[in-house]
Each structure stands twice: as C-alpha cells, then as structure tokens.
Write an enzyme that holds these catalytic residues in place. Structure first.
Site, PDB file in Angstrom:
ATOM      1  N   HIS A 379      53.580  11.977  61.134  1.00 49.03           N
ATOM      2  CA  HIS A 379      52.220  12.052  62.098  1.00 49.03           C
ATOM      3  C   HIS A 379      52.281  10.876  63.009  1.00 49.03           C
ATOM      4  O   HIS A 379      51.152  10.549  63.430  1.00 49.03           O
ATOM      5  CB  HIS A 379      51.052  11.554  60.967  1.00 49.03           C
ATOM      6  N   LYS A 570      36.869   7.622  67.507  1.00 50.97           N
ATOM      7  CA  LYS A 570      38.110   7.570  66.473  1.00 50.97           C
ATOM      8  C   LYS A 570      38.730   6.096  66.322  1.00 50.97           C
ATOM      9  O   LYS A 570      37.868   5.185  66.836  1.00 50.97           O
ATOM     10  CB  LYS A 570      39.152   8.308  67.760  1.00 50.97           C
ATOM     11  N   ARG A 571      39.711   6.015  65.979  1.00 46.57           N
ATOM     12  CA  ARG A 571      40.147   4.840  65.333  1.00 46.57           C
ATOM     13  C   ARG A 571      40.512   3.902  66.615  1.00 46.57           C
ATOM     14  O   ARG A 571      40.783   4.575  67.720  1.00 46.57           O
ATOM     15  CB  ARG A 571      41.442   4.539  64.512  1.00 46.57           C
ATOM     16  N   LYS A 576      45.156   4.735  72.137  1.00 47.14           N
ATOM     17  CA  LYS A 576      43.931   5.537  72.369  1.00 47.14           C
ATOM     18  C   LYS A 576      43.133   5.227  73.746  1.00 47.14           C
ATOM     19  O   LYS A 576      42.268   6.131  74.081  1.00 47.14           O
ATOM     20  CB  LYS A 576      43.018   5.672  71.134  1.00 47.14           C
ATOM     21  N   THR A 678      42.793  15.307  66.158  1.00 47.25           N
ATOM     22  CA  THR A 678      41.870  16.415  65.346  1.00 47.25           C
ATOM     23  C   THR A 678      40.164  16.273  65.708  1.00 47.25           C
ATOM     24  O   THR A 678      39.690  17.404  65.872  1.00 47.25           O
ATOM     25  CB  THR A 678      42.155  16.469  63.994  1.00 47.25           C
ATOM     26  N   LYS A 682      37.602  19.397  66.796  1.00 43.47           N
ATOM     27  CA  LYS A 682      36.084  19.602  66.445  1.00 43.47           C
ATOM     28  C   LYS A 682      35.196  19.281  67.369  1.00 43.47           C
ATOM     29  O   LYS A 682      34.227  20.349  67.594  1.00 43.47           O
ATOM     30  CB  LYS A 682      35.525  18.212  65.526  1.00 43.47           C
TER      31      LYS A 682
HETATM   32  C1  26Q Z   1      51.291   2.886  56.006  1.00 48.90           C
HETATM   33  C2  26Q Z   1      51.905   1.830  55.329  1.00 48.90           C
HETATM   34  C3  26Q Z   1      51.052   0.544  55.011  1.00 48.90           C
HETATM   35  C4  26Q Z   1      49.871   0.692  55.091  1.00 48.90           C
HETATM   36  C5  26Q Z   1      48.988   1.839  55.838  1.00 48.90           C
HETATM   37  C6  26Q Z   1      49.990   2.866  56.340  1.00 48.90           C
HETATM   38  C7  26Q Z   1      49.222   3.914  57.068  1.00 48.90           C
HETATM   39  C8  26Q Z   1      48.211   4.518  56.950  1.00 48.90           C
HETATM   40  C9  26Q Z   1      47.528   5.478  57.337  1.00 48.90           C
HETATM   41  C10 26Q Z   1      49.968   4.399  58.193  1.00 48.90           C
HETATM   42  C11 26Q Z   1      49.428   5.540  59.055  1.00 48.90           C
HETATM   43  C12 26Q Z   1      47.919   5.988  58.498  1.00 48.90           C
HETATM   44  C13 26Q Z   1      47.532   7.029  59.242  1.00 48.90           C
HETATM   45  C14 26Q Z   1      48.029   7.756  60.308  1.00 48.90           C
HETATM   46  C15 26Q Z   1      47.040   9.018  60.981  1.00 48.90           C
HETATM   47  O1  26Q Z   1      45.997   8.792  60.802  1.00 48.90           O
HETATM   48  N1  26Q Z   1      47.807   9.473  61.933  1.00 48.90           N
HETATM   49  C16 26Q Z   1      47.076  10.497  62.616  1.00 48.90           C
HETATM   50  O2  26Q Z   1      47.143  11.470  61.990  1.00 48.90           O
HETATM   51  C17 26Q Z   1      46.640  12.713  62.515  1.00 48.90           C
HETATM   52  C18 26Q Z   1      46.459  14.017  61.856  1.00 48.90           C
HETATM   53  O3  26Q Z   1      47.964  14.668  61.865  1.00 48.90           O
HETATM   54  C19 26Q Z   1      46.858  13.176  64.008  1.00 48.90           C
HETATM   55  O4  26Q Z   1      46.151  14.207  64.527  1.00 48.90           O
HETATM   56  C20 26Q Z   1      46.753  11.844  64.891  1.00 48.90           C
HETATM   57  O5  26Q Z   1      47.332  12.103  66.322  1.00 48.90           O
HETATM   58  C21 26Q Z   1      47.450  10.521  63.914  1.00 48.90           C
HETATM   59  O6  26Q Z   1      47.416   9.394  64.796  1.00 48.90           O
END
Ligand code: 26Q
Length: 840
Positions: A379, A570-571, A576, A678, A682
């Site tokens: 991702h 979004k985050r 972004k 995503t 929406k």
């Molecule tokens: C990993 C290790 C330790 C702590 C936290 C994490 C961690 C947690 C969440 C790393 C990444 C995430 C989340 C990533 C994320 O939300 N990515 C998004 O995924 C969406 C679904 O595929 C995409 O549409 C977005 O582009 C992407 O940024």
C-alpha cells in the site's frame, strides 16, 4: 505441550428442539416487540432512564437477532461444502458504525424507521448514538472494511482476522489551533455487535529460547521453550451481505494473561512481578498505533503483529484438524491468506513454524504450503515507509520465528545467486536481512519471498512498484506481480450515506446498482435532462445543508450552501499536500484584499484529518490551516466570499456526511506518491468533481469520467522524478507574482502575529531545493485549475451535468469489482449460497 487454554471443547449433543427456533419476523410489529423487550427486560430501563444510548442498544440487539440465524447458516454451508476460504489478515479494520449498515443489508430500514416513529423516536438520533469502531488509521483500514462488506455481498467465504483494540484511533481535539489527542475508549458503553468465543482461544508464545533435539526417528526437531505466553480470545462481528442471507465473520483477537502466572510466580513470592506480567499480556491489544507510515522499532507493535498472525493461523489449523484430521495434503487447495500490507507478514514464518514444529511436516512440504497460500498487498510507494525490525529485537521476542526467517533467507539467496552469480549488490538488495551496524529484518522482502501473489492497489502504483522498489524481485518472479485497483462499497458510500440521491437514482434505473455499480452508466441518459438535473441539484443542496449544519456545530462557522464546497479530508501528510491547498486559500484571500474579485465564486473550504502524534510537520500544517481560517473568517472584507474551516476529529461517520455534500474533491498529492486513494472514489460516487494530479487511482478516475469532467493539474510522476534533479523553488517563486505574494504574507507573520517564527519550518520547506513534494512547482498549475473551477461553477447546469457524469462513471470503483478480481486471479473461491433463513 501445555494444556489447552480453555477447555470448553466438551461439547454435548443438545436436544434437537433446543436448537429449533421459531422463524424470526421482519415485520414492524415483531421488531417493535423485540425492541421493547430488550429495552425493558434485557437492559432493564424505564421512562426515567431513557437515553438515546439505551434505545440504540435495544435496537442493535433487535437487529442482531435478525442476523444470527443467517450467520450460523452461512458458517454451516461453508463447512458442509468444504469450501476453500480466504483469511484476510489485517492489523486494521476501520468499521465505523454498524447499525445503519445492518438495517440496509437486511432491507428493514423503512420498517424500523416507521416502528420508531410510532414511539416518537427519530431513527437518526439512535444511529448517532453509536460510537465509531475506529480500529484503523485511514485508507488501508477502511479498505479492509469495504472488502469484507463486498465479500459478504458476493457470497465469498472470506474471514477477516484482526485485533480488538480497546482504544481505537485517537479522538482529535483542536486547542488554540493545535491538535491534541484523547484516548478513544470506544467500547466503554459496550459493543452489542460482538460475540465472544472463548472456546476458540489460542496460546501465543513470546521470548524464551529454542532447543534443538533429535526425536526417536532421528529427525531434528526444535522446541521453543521458557516462553512468556499470552492468551488470544476471539470476538466475532457479523458481516452481512446485501439482501442475500449471507453473514460472514470478522474475528478480532483480544489479549489476556494466562492463568499460570499466579501459580508459578506467586508461589515464588514475587507477586508484583506476576501482576506486571499480566498487565504486559493485556497491553498487546490495548491500543491501535496511530501512525499511517511505519514507526520503526516499537516492541509492542511487533508483538501485536505476531499475536495476530499466530492466533489467526492457529485458529485456521485448529479448524482444519477438526474437519479434516491431521493430514495437510489438501490444505493448500482450501486456504489463502491475504496479507494487508507487511503488517501481518510474520505469518510467513509462523505458518512454517506451526507446520514444522507442531505438525511435524518437512521443511519442503511446509514451504510448499506457505508459499502457495500467502498473498501480499502493498500500500505504499514511500521507501522510508517500508517496514523493518531490528534482528536483535526479533531474537529477544521471537527467537524461533527468527531462526525460520534466517533459513528462508539462506535458501532464497541460494536460488537468487543461481540467477545472478556473483552479483553481490543485487543479492544484498534482495536479502530479507539488511546487513549493517544494526541488522534488520525487511518485512516486504519476507512477504514477497513467501507469497505467490504480490499486488499494488492502483494501476500506476503497481507499475511503479515493479519499476522501482521491487524491480529485482520482479525480474526474478514476474508472474507473482499484479494490480488490483482499490474500490469502496457503494452500500455504505452511496446507498446508506446518501439516501436522497439513491432514491432519485432508483426512480430512474431501478435498484440493481446496489449490487452492480456498473448499472449507474444507465443514468448517463439523464445527464442532460433538465428535470433530472434540477432534482439532482436539489438533493446535492440538501446534502450541503446537512454538511453545513455539521460545520456550524463543530466549528461555529456558517457555510452558505450556494457557495462552492471545496473539500480535502484525509490523513495529514506532506505528500498529500494540504499545504498546497492552503497556499491557494491564502492566494484567494490576497485577491480579496487586493479587490480582485470580479466574477467571483463564493467558496467554502473544508480541510480535515488526523496527524500522527509524533509527526511535527503535519501538526504544524494543522496549526497553519487553523490560523489562516481565523484570519479569513474574521476579516470583514472577506464576508461570504471565502470561508475556511479545519473540521476536528475526521472519521468514518463524519465522511458519511461530508462526501454527499461536496462539490469539489481535492486529490492533490505529489504524483507518484499516493498508492491509490479511496476518498477520491467516495467523492466521485456522490457527484463531486475532482481536482487532482495524475497519481494513484486519480488516473483511472480520469479515464472513466473523461477530461471534460475532471480538473487535472500538476506534474506527472515522471516529471516529478526529472524536476527533483534540478529544483529551484526560489526561482519559481520569483517568477510568479501570485506565489510571491502568498510567500510574502506567510513570511510577514500575517497568520501568526502573536506567535513569531511559528511557521518558519513550513516556509523553509516550500523554498527548499530538497522539498520532496515539489509544492512550489505545482502552485501555478493548481491555481489556474482552481480558477477554471470557479468559472465552471457559475454555470450551474453544466456543473450539475458534470456532477451526474461523475456518479454515472464511478461503476469501476466498487469493491465488488475489486473483490471479483482478487477472486479470479488470486483466491479462486466458489461463491456459496447459504441455506435460507426462516423468516415469517
Ligand atoms: C506500520 C508499522 C508500525 C506502525 C504503523 C504502521 C502503519 C500503519 C498504517 C503503516 C501504514 C499504515 C497505513 C497505510 C495506508 O493507509 N495506506 C493507504 O492505503 C490505501 C488503501 O490501499 C491507499 O488508498 C492509500 O493511497 C495509502 O496511502
């Protein structure tokens, strides 16, 4: 081996009539009776203690009852047909609320609404009493929730496995413009949707060491001993399909202490150590990590990942042994494990361990099973976000899985060196272990080596993965790599959150779009129909009104519904580029102050999203948005021309109000950085028009809707790479009067009059030749596109036409399509119809 953790396996044969329930009715009267009974008898409330919360709870139980038989029937059908299944392993499931979704899927929203009306209760008030289950950060977590929704609707045997965090994503508060975080104890008032299944608890090992020994047959074996064990207790949540009698499961694990601690350590006289140990066990699933990019090295996070992987795999094997006995020959044919990013990828080593150490399979047999059942979804394109863990930490926490990882790596490097003899650079890049001062385990490499499928989440993303981050793996195994463009579920993200527009759609093309979003194409015939346009505009207006009420309540700012609603939620992340958005706002403000307002289009800008608590730059961007908002909203020269708000605590239930009310959807990441997005889907589905770069799934959105109905701007991914080599933002600023004016306003301290120097890091980042996000480079193109938008909005008929065409072109972006593609190319599951529930 130690005793099984909970012995509730002593099942008895019940009297058949005990299991024979009378059919449950979906009629208003029966719903009313159950609702009353739950409220008065189960919850024990009366007229003096009548709160929306208790009414909600009574209603939730009433609805849950109507899922229960279907849930059991679905499970039975899967078992009896020996169905091949996919286990979707994810550290995050961002579910949001469940009540409306369950009612929609059972098709009883109207009956319930009428039933409540008879008691003088508004359904919406009870819906609002439900806390969001915020068990995810953002895109990746919400995607998992949309996936399980679509799988239930498609009748695919897919089981979600995740963690039952006591505290979900933090609640965001804004104090003096700054983000502060508060714990989200979302289950404080209980959770009527979950069902505890202690009979399926699992024991998870941590720490200790390994012993190698020889068994009677002379086979080398390994014992993992002197471990500190933790229990995993499963809680199941029903996942209803749309109107189809299927109810799948989401199984979330909670950690607790084993009962041994008090015996062993208490007898040794160290009571406090024993209690501390218990605490440690319970900490594992206490809180969701609020970073949406990996935070390196946190021991508790690695514990969470292993806890999920081990509990879920043990649970799968338990079921296999019960149904098929101790023979793993056909295990591969019946299972697939889809890894949601690298977070659960320790599952590769754990499945090997369980098969070899516990079930005595040979390495080769175990590897065959593992590498033919695991599939990995990536991702992220940001190299710095690829997950790595210190080998030393692994050694301490997971000594046996680490041995297995080392063995996997040794065998893999032997294979790779046959392909590239002597190419040590290549082998160093491919290795699962990164050598150096602090050796690290590279989780993506482990996931790729251990999986038969590796996919990205949008066409561009998958392409960039094989050209960049994973190029060498692609050269080795091109057949593993594929794309699966993301989607969203139209049940929640159109039918449920936008009932007005949904009804209008139903009246023209029927209801089939709810399970076949491609049907929306039929609506294209009405895009030029003046009456339809008028009705469409009326629905949009009503949705904007609802959004304006939310903004008024949360921010105290009045949004006029005739203005252009310009939204970015979004985050908060530098890539972004919320910063680019706010630079445009400052530019508009400057124009107003200069009196340059001929032909003006009034605009209401809404920005929302959470910053990771340790991400200083993201937090500073939030502060800047708030400060600019204060200046703009209080300046009498500005008035209705421009409004700006930062909406606090963005979450799933807020998006359900936001996306139906949007005119303009901001998808403005630096090209080549957003894997998919995503939220963009929406907004499109709800008739907002996108202003976007050629990034992630925006490219496919543009392809579907056509360039006349999309506002494209900015550098392409290839141009970004090129420009980085020779980037001079100072020259860009000097050459652009508008950008110069914006930078001048920022540097003068106009937005931080009492906080001198506060925004210097932001000003410096924009002017730095090393700015990875090239904010200044895209400013001109962004402002020009925004100007076109302002003009376009003045032609309301044409704007409405574009809005309709965005909705009608959104058919591709249903997770139903995404799931069918995963199923065709990766999972290969049969769709299974459960036995029909008995309703009156
Ligand atoms: C990993 C290790 C330790 C702590 C936290 C994490 C961690 C947690 C969440 C790393 C990444 C995430 C989340 C990533 C994320 O939300 N990515 C998004 O995924 C969406 C679904 O595929 C995409 O549409 C977005 O582009 C992407 O940024």
């Amino acid at each position: 081996m130690k005793e099984p953790v909970t012995d509730r396996s002593n099942t008895i044969i019940p009297h058949p009539e005990l299991m024979e329930l009378p059919p449950i009715s979906m009629a208003k009267q029966a719903i009313a009776e159950d609702f009353q009974r739950y409220f008065s008898r189960t919850l024990g409330r009366d007229s003096e203690h009548c709160t929306n919360h208790y009414l909600y709870e009574a209603l939730a139980y009433t609805i849950r009852d109507r899922l229960m038989e279907r849930w059991k029937n679905t499970r039975r059908a899967y078992e009896q047909q020996h169905a091949r299944r996919t286990c979707y392993l994810s550290l995050e499931f961002l579910i949001g609320r469940s009540l409306s979704n369950a009612m929609l899927n059972l098709d009883i929203t109207d009956e319930v609404s009428k039933m409540l009306f008879d008691y003088g209760i508004e359904l919406e008030e009870l819906v609002d009493a439900e806390h969001d289950a915020g068990l995810g950060n953002g895109g990746l977590g919400r995607l998992a929730a949309c996936f399980v929704d679509s799988c239930a609707t498609l009748q695919l045997p897919v089981l979600g496995y995740g963690l039952r965090y006591d505290y979900g994503m933090f609640r965001q508060k804004i104090h003096n413009g700054h983000q502060t975080e508060e714990p989200d104890h979302w289950m404080r008032d209980g959770n009527p949707w979950e069902l505890e299944r202690p009979e399926f608890s699992q024991r998870i090992q941590f720490g200790g060491h390994t012993e190698h020994w020889c068994d009677d047959d002379g086979t080398l074996r390994v014992r993992w001993v002197a471990t500190h064990d933790v229990l995993a207790i499963p809680y199941d949540t029903p996942v209803p399909g749309f109107n189809n009698d299927t109810v799948n499961s989401l199984r979330l694990w909670k950690s607790t202490a084993t009962d041994e601690f008090d015996l062993e350590e208490f007898n040794a006289g160290d009571y406090s150590e024993a209690v501390a140990e218990k605490n440690n066990a319970e900490h594992i699933t206490m809180v969701l990590y609020p970073n949406d990019a990996s935070e390196n090295g946190k021991e508790l996070r690695l514990r969470q990942q292993y806890f999920l992987a081990s509990a879920s795999l043990q649970d799968t094997i338990r079921r296999w042994l019960r149904l098929e006995g101790n023979n793993f020959d056909t295990f591969v044919d019946k299972h697939c494990f889809q890894l949601n990013d690298t977070h659960p990828s320790i599952a590769v080593a754990e499945l090997m361990r369980l098969l070899i150490d516990r079930h005595h399979l040979s390495w080769d047999k175990a590897w065959h099973i593992t590498s033919h059942t695991m599939a990995y979804t990536n991702h992220t394109l940001l190299p710095e976000a690829l997950e790595k863990w210190p080998v030393e930490l692994f050694q301490k926490l997971l000594p046996r899985p680490l041995e297995i990882i080392k063995e996997i790596n040794a065998r893999f490097l032997t294979e790779a060196s046959r392909r590239w003899p002597g190419d040590s650079d290549k082998l160093r890049n491919l290795s699962i272990i990164e050598e150096g001062h602090t050796p690290m385990v590279r989780m993506a490499n482990l996931a790729i080596v251990g999986s038969f499928s590796v996919n990205g989440v949008a066409a561009l993303h998958s392409q960039l993965l094989i050209e960049g981050l994973f190029r060498e793996f692609y050269e080795l195994w091109p057949h593993k790599f594929n794309n699966k463009t993301n989607g969203v579920t139209q049940r929640r993200w159109l039918a449920m959150c936008n009932p007005g527009m949904s009804q209008l759609i139903d009246q023209h093309i029927g209801k089939e779009w709810i399970t076949d979003l491609g049907q929306l194409k039929k609506l294209t015939a009405y895009a030029d129909d003046k009456t339809f346009q008028k009705n469409w505009r009326m629905e949009k207006l009503a949705n904007k009104q609802r959004l304006a009420e939310l903004v008024e309540k949360e921010c105290g700012i009045h949004f006029d519904t005739s203005a252009l609603f310009d939204i970015q939620v979004k985050r908060i992340h530098e890539y972004k580029r919320q910063l680019l958005n706010i630079l445009h706002v400052i530019h508009l403000y400057n124009r107003i102050k200069q009196g340059d307002t001929q032909n003006w289009t009034n605009r209401c800008v809404l920005i929302g999203g959470k910053a990771a608590p340790g991400y200083a730059m993201a937090k500073l961007i939030i502060k800047l948005v708030n400060n600019v908002a204060d200046v703009v909203n209080t300046d009498p020269d500005v008035g209705e021309l421009l409004k700006v708000v930062f909406l606090p605590n963005y979450r799933v239930s807020a998006m359900e109000v936001i996306c139906p009310g949007a005119d303009l959807s901001e998808q403005i990441s630096t090209a080549g950085k957003e894997a998919s997005g995503t939220g963009n889907m929406k907004f499109m589905m709800n008739g907002a028009i996108t202003i976007g770069t050629l990034d992630g799934a925006n490219i496919e959105i543009l392809e579907e809707v056509g360039e006349d109905n999309f506002f494209l701007f900015g550098l392409t991914a290839a141009e970004v790479t090129e420009m980085r080599k020779n980037y001079h933002p100072d020259a860009i600023i000097a050459a652009d009067k508008d950008l110069q004016a914006v930078m001048q306003l920022l540097s003068s301290g106009h937005f931080n009059q009492f906080e001198p120097g506060l925004f210097d890091p932001i000003i410096d980042s924009i002017s730095s030749p090393y700015d990875p996000w090239l904010t200044a480079a895209d400013f001109r193109s962004f402002v020009d596109a925004q100007q076109q938008i302002a003009q376009a909005y003045q032609n309301q008929e044409n704007w409405t036409r574009m809005s309709i065409l965005n909705t009608t072109a959104s058919g591709k972006f249903s997770t139903d399509r995404t799931m069918l593609e995963y199923n065709q190319n990766i999972w290969k599951l049969k769709q299974i119809t459960p036995y029909v529930a008995k309703d009156k």
